[in-house]
Write a protein that holds these residues in place. Sequence first.
Motif, short mmCIF file in Angstrom:
data_model
loop_
_atom_site.label_atom_id
_atom_site.label_comp_id
_atom_site.label_asym_id
_atom_site.label_seq_id
_atom_site.Cartn_x
_atom_site.Cartn_y
_atom_site.Cartn_z
N GLY A 260 0.81 -1.21 0.00
CA GLY A 260 0.00 0.00 0.00
C GLY A 260 0.84 1.26 0.00
O GLY A 260 2.06 1.23 -0.22
N LYS A 261 0.21 2.39 0.28
CA LYS A 261 0.91 3.67 0.25
C LYS A 261 2.01 3.73 1.30
O LYS A 261 3.12 4.21 1.03
CB LYS A 261 -0.08 4.82 0.48
CG LYS A 261 -1.06 5.03 -0.65
CD LYS A 261 -1.97 6.22 -0.34
CE LYS A 261 -2.98 6.44 -1.46
NZ LYS A 261 -3.88 7.60 -1.16
N ALA A 262 1.71 3.27 2.51
CA ALA A 262 2.70 3.36 3.59
C ALA A 262 3.89 2.46 3.33
O ALA A 262 5.04 2.86 3.57
CB ALA A 262 2.04 2.99 4.91
N SER A 263 3.65 1.26 2.81
CA SER A 263 4.75 0.33 2.56
C SER A 263 5.59 0.74 1.37
O SER A 263 6.80 0.47 1.32
CB SER A 263 4.21 -1.09 2.35
OG SER A 263 3.48 -1.52 3.47
N ARG A 264 4.99 1.39 0.39
CA ARG A 264 5.75 1.79 -0.80
C ARG A 264 6.82 2.82 -0.49
O ARG A 264 7.82 2.93 -1.20
CB ARG A 264 4.79 2.33 -1.87
CG ARG A 264 3.91 1.27 -2.48
CD ARG A 264 2.98 1.84 -3.54
NE ARG A 264 2.10 0.81 -4.07
CZ ARG A 264 1.22 1.00 -5.04
NH1 ARG A 264 1.09 2.21 -5.59
NH2 ARG A 264 0.45 0.01 -5.46
N LYS A 265 6.61 3.61 0.57
CA LYS A 265 7.61 4.59 0.94
C LYS A 265 8.89 3.93 1.44
O LYS A 265 9.97 4.53 1.35
CB LYS A 265 7.06 5.52 2.03
CG LYS A 265 5.86 6.33 1.57
CD LYS A 265 5.32 7.18 2.71
CE LYS A 265 4.08 7.97 2.27
NZ LYS A 265 3.52 8.78 3.38
N GLU A 266 8.80 2.73 1.97
CA GLU A 266 9.95 2.02 2.52
C GLU A 266 10.58 1.07 1.51
O GLU A 266 11.63 0.50 1.78
CB GLU A 266 9.54 1.23 3.76
CG GLU A 266 8.81 2.03 4.82
CD GLU A 266 9.70 3.08 5.46
OE1 GLU A 266 10.95 2.92 5.40
OE2 GLU A 266 9.17 4.06 6.00
N LEU A 267 9.94 0.87 0.38
CA LEU A 267 10.42 -0.08 -0.61
C LEU A 267 10.96 0.64 -1.84
O LEU A 267 10.62 1.80 -2.09
CB LEU A 267 9.28 -1.04 -1.03
CG LEU A 267 8.67 -1.89 0.08
CD1 LEU A 267 7.47 -2.66 -0.45
CD2 LEU A 267 9.69 -2.84 0.67
N LEU A 268 11.80 -0.06 -2.58
CA LEU A 268 12.35 0.48 -3.82
C LEU A 268 11.41 0.07 -4.96
O LEU A 268 11.49 -1.01 -5.51
CB LEU A 268 13.76 -0.07 -4.07
CG LEU A 268 14.50 0.49 -5.28
CD1 LEU A 268 14.69 2.00 -5.15
CD2 LEU A 268 15.85 -0.20 -5.46
#
Length: 328
Positions: A260-268
């Motif tokens: 989701g949006k929150a996890s995408r910030k931590e992933l490449l």
Amino acid sequence: NICSMADTLLTRNREEDSKRGDSAEVLILILDANPLSWSESLNIKHSMEQILVFLNSFLLLHHSNRLAVIANHPTKAEIIYPSPPSLIDNQNAAIKAMSKSKRDETSVKVPKADKKRAREVLSLLRNPTSRISSKLKEISRIPLPRATPRRSRLSGSMSIALCYIRRCVAEAASKGRTVEPRILVIDTAGCVGGGGEYVPIMNAIFSARKMGIQIDSLCLSKSKDQHFLQQASDITGGIYQKLGDISSLLQTLIMVYLPGKASRKELLMPKAQEVDYQASCFCHNKPVDTGYVCPVCLAIFCKVQPICTMCKTRYPYVIPGQKRQRTV
């Protein structure tokens, strides 16, 4: 190191969930249901199996996650999951009536086979895998229009998705909760934007942006990109990918579109490609640098037209070599 990074990521996600107050996600999948596009170069059975695995994985991420699947067929756009509440209520009422007749000695006894069949129908209505599979088989039997067999109902599908998201947000707000909605479009390089759908599609895209809804796009084509889907993902902050090899469909869905949006910030995540914002003509659905715009309905044409094919407006000028039509 990998374990420590995973623990850190999980801790951050839990902190963000606690700050948001147990926030869930709403995923609307707009699936291309044109059998003509799937039958040419794609294995529809293998692809649907991978898509169903992805959908079940999304439901397992959070106990309050909600899912809706919209079939984009050339003849109509229809929600195939979840089942209409009326069907589930009627089936529940039938099961209760059967159980009541069992306790009542004066009523007629219901055979066990009928009760078993009623419970099976109810499970089919609630189970996403069986419900989506059965509805797709039903829609695939609908005959395609002869004039436009590759027509896409993307504008109607997006409108239905926005209305469904609006209802989910309102229901969550009434219970003191928040949801994070997003839309995923899986297209097989159909005729997106043709038949005068340019303006409705762009209206839906900007409506989604105003509501803060991401539109992710996945084009299952080896040859060409979908400019409308590229623009939709770029405008709303989503991800657009073109996948030529269907064997890696599940991997792409899990790694790119499941977070989701929150996890995408931590992933490449994949980098955004250069988007072509050229307008497409309504007559051939091809990008044009210079065209002619109808002043009434804003339809775009690559050549001069005496009459607008969209709104039937007659223009005052006459094309050389063509007689002017008399108005009745």
